[in-house]
Design an enzyme around this catalytic site. Structure first.
Site, PDB file in Angstrom:
ATOM      1  N   TRP A  10       0.817  -1.226   0.000  1.00 22.62           N
ATOM      2  CA  TRP A  10       0.000   0.000   0.000  1.00 22.62           C
ATOM      3  C   TRP A  10       0.846   1.269   0.000  1.00 22.62           C
ATOM      4  CZ3 TRP A  10      -4.960  -0.454   3.562  1.00 22.62           C
ATOM      5  CH2 TRP A  10      -5.760  -1.496   3.100  1.00 22.62           C
ATOM      6  N   HIS A  94      12.449  -3.122   0.148  1.00 21.33           N
ATOM      7  CA  HIS A  94      11.762  -2.560  -1.019  1.00 21.33           C
ATOM      8  C   HIS A  94      12.675  -1.523  -1.684  1.00 21.33           C
ATOM      9  CE1 HIS A  94       8.912  -0.390  -3.508  1.00 21.33           C
ATOM     10  NE2 HIS A  94       8.171  -1.488  -3.464  1.00 21.33           N
ATOM     11  N   GLU A 166      11.547  -7.425  -7.896  1.00 26.29           N
ATOM     12  CA  GLU A 166      10.879  -6.231  -8.402  1.00 26.29           C
ATOM     13  C   GLU A 166      11.892  -5.390  -9.187  1.00 26.29           C
ATOM     14  OE1 GLU A 166       7.188  -5.028  -5.982  1.00 26.29           O
ATOM     15  OE2 GLU A 166       8.931  -4.264  -4.928  1.00 26.29           O
ATOM     16  N   GLY A 172       5.760   1.055 -10.543  1.00 25.87           N
ATOM     17  CA  GLY A 172       5.003   2.304 -10.645  1.00 25.87           C
ATOM     18  C   GLY A 172       5.186   3.025 -11.973  1.00 25.87           C
ATOM     19  N   SER A 212       4.300  -3.019 -11.819  1.00 23.67           N
ATOM     20  CA  SER A 212       3.201  -2.701 -12.739  1.00 23.67           C
ATOM     21  C   SER A 212       2.362  -3.922 -13.121  1.00 23.67           C
ATOM     22  CB  SER A 212       3.733  -2.000 -13.991  1.00 23.67           C
ATOM     23  OG  SER A 212       4.344  -0.775 -13.628  1.00 23.67           O
ATOM     24  N   GLY A 234       0.289  -0.112  -7.084  1.00 23.38           N
ATOM     25  CA  GLY A 234      -0.880   0.694  -7.457  1.00 23.38           C
ATOM     26  C   GLY A 234      -2.180  -0.097  -7.561  1.00 23.38           C
TER      27      GLY A 234
HETATM   28  C1  PEP Z   1       5.427  -1.852  -5.486  1.00 17.50           C
HETATM   29  O1  PEP Z   1       5.113  -0.768  -4.948  1.00 17.50           O
HETATM   30  O2  PEP Z   1       6.120  -2.699  -4.888  1.00 17.50           O
HETATM   31  C2  PEP Z   1       4.982  -2.104  -6.860  1.00 17.50           C
HETATM   32  C3  PEP Z   1       5.268  -3.244  -7.449  1.00 17.50           C
HETATM   33  O3  PEP Z   1       4.259  -1.097  -7.427  1.00 17.50           O
HETATM   34  P1  PEP Z   1       3.445  -1.158  -8.816  1.00 17.50           P
HETATM   35  O4  PEP Z   1       2.664  -2.429  -8.837  1.00 17.50           O
HETATM   36  O5  PEP Z   1       2.561   0.061  -8.791  1.00 17.50           O
HETATM   37  O6  PEP Z   1       4.461  -1.114  -9.909  1.00 17.50           O
END
Ligand code: PEP
Length: 250
Positions: A10, A94, A166, A172, A212, A234
């Site tokens: 979040w 993160h 990630e 994002g 994303s 998101g």
């Molecule tokens: C995140 O905040 O860890 C992330 C993966 O964001 P998003 O899905 O918006 O890219």
């Protein structure tokens, strides 16, 4: 044991009322995939969230945790504080913590140790930046992020660790790694674990993709052999989108 998991990050979103409202909306949705569902409200809303998820299978995690037990560390939250609020899972590493708050592999190793010592399950995040991918260094970067923060651990520790790959360039940005790029990296991560520990251990760790992820692309990404689910930013902020992604994790 390897599990299907969809976790919502979040980030800096949702006040008290919004936290209650989103959780009520989440509880109204049906999980047809059987995946574990985890959400990470802000620290100030963790107690509210733990109360609000009662009676559902939704689990509440923190977005970060201190490596310290207590003391003069303004703004920090300890493992004991999390547990006393009913929270037994935390994100660590993160890319936003690494980039904006200077969290290094060495610090993350300390945080991981503290979390595991306190029986807090860790969702350990890592991933390369765009320049690193463009210059072909992404495998080396990921291998060193994992080994620097985790490879001092014994094999048993991985029972309480979920990995979240990630790629920073996909977080994002609306630009998702392709399902093949995700699979290629996840297979590499499993091989890195197998080389260090064992094939059995590598096959027992859940590895999530984040960046994303949307209801429209989740199914293709999750269909890949080495992708066990997602860490969603998101799209975790709207119950329908989040459950669209959860239900894609068949
Ligand atoms: C995140 O905040 O860890 C992330 C993966 O964001 P998003 O899905 O918006 O890219």
């Amino acid at each position: 044991m390897r599990q299907k998991i969809v976790a919502g990050n979040w980030t800096l979103n949702k006040n008290v009322a919004e936290t209650k409202s989103l959780i009520a909306d989440l509880k109204a949705q049906t999980n047809t995939s059987g995946a574990r569902v985890i959400i990470t409200p802000s620290f100030v809303n963790l107690t509210t969230a733990v109360e609000a998820v009662a009676g559902s299978n939704i689990e509440v995690a923190a977005q970060n945790m201190s490596q310290h037990d207590s003391g003069a560390y303004t703004g920090e939250t300890s493992a004991d504080m999390l547990k006393s609020a009913g929270v037994n899972i935390t994100l660590l590493g993160h890319s936003e913590r690494r980039a904006y708050y200077g969290e290094t592999d060495a610090l993350l190793a300390e945080k991981v140790d503290k979390a595991l010592a306190e029986n807090i399950e860790v969702i350990f995040c890592f991933g390369e930046e765009l320049e690193e991918r463009k210059s072909g260094k992404h495998f080396d970067v990921v291998a060193s992020q994992i080994s620097n923060a985790l490879f001092h651990l014994g094999a048993d520790a991985f029972k309480n660790i979920i990995l979240a790959y990630e790629p920073v360039w996909a977080i994002g940005t609306g630009e998702t790694a392709s399902a093949d790029q995700a699979q290629e990296m996840h297979a590499f991560i499993r091989k890195t674990l197998a080389d260090k520990y064992s094939a059995d251990l590598a096959d027992s760790v859940s590895i999530l993709y984040g960046g994303s992820c949307k209801p429209t692309n989740a199914q293709e990404i999750f269909s890949k052999t080495d992708v066990d689910g997602g860490l969603i930013g998101g799209a975790a902020l709207k119950a329908e989108d989040f459950f669209g992604i959860i239900n894609a994790n068949k």
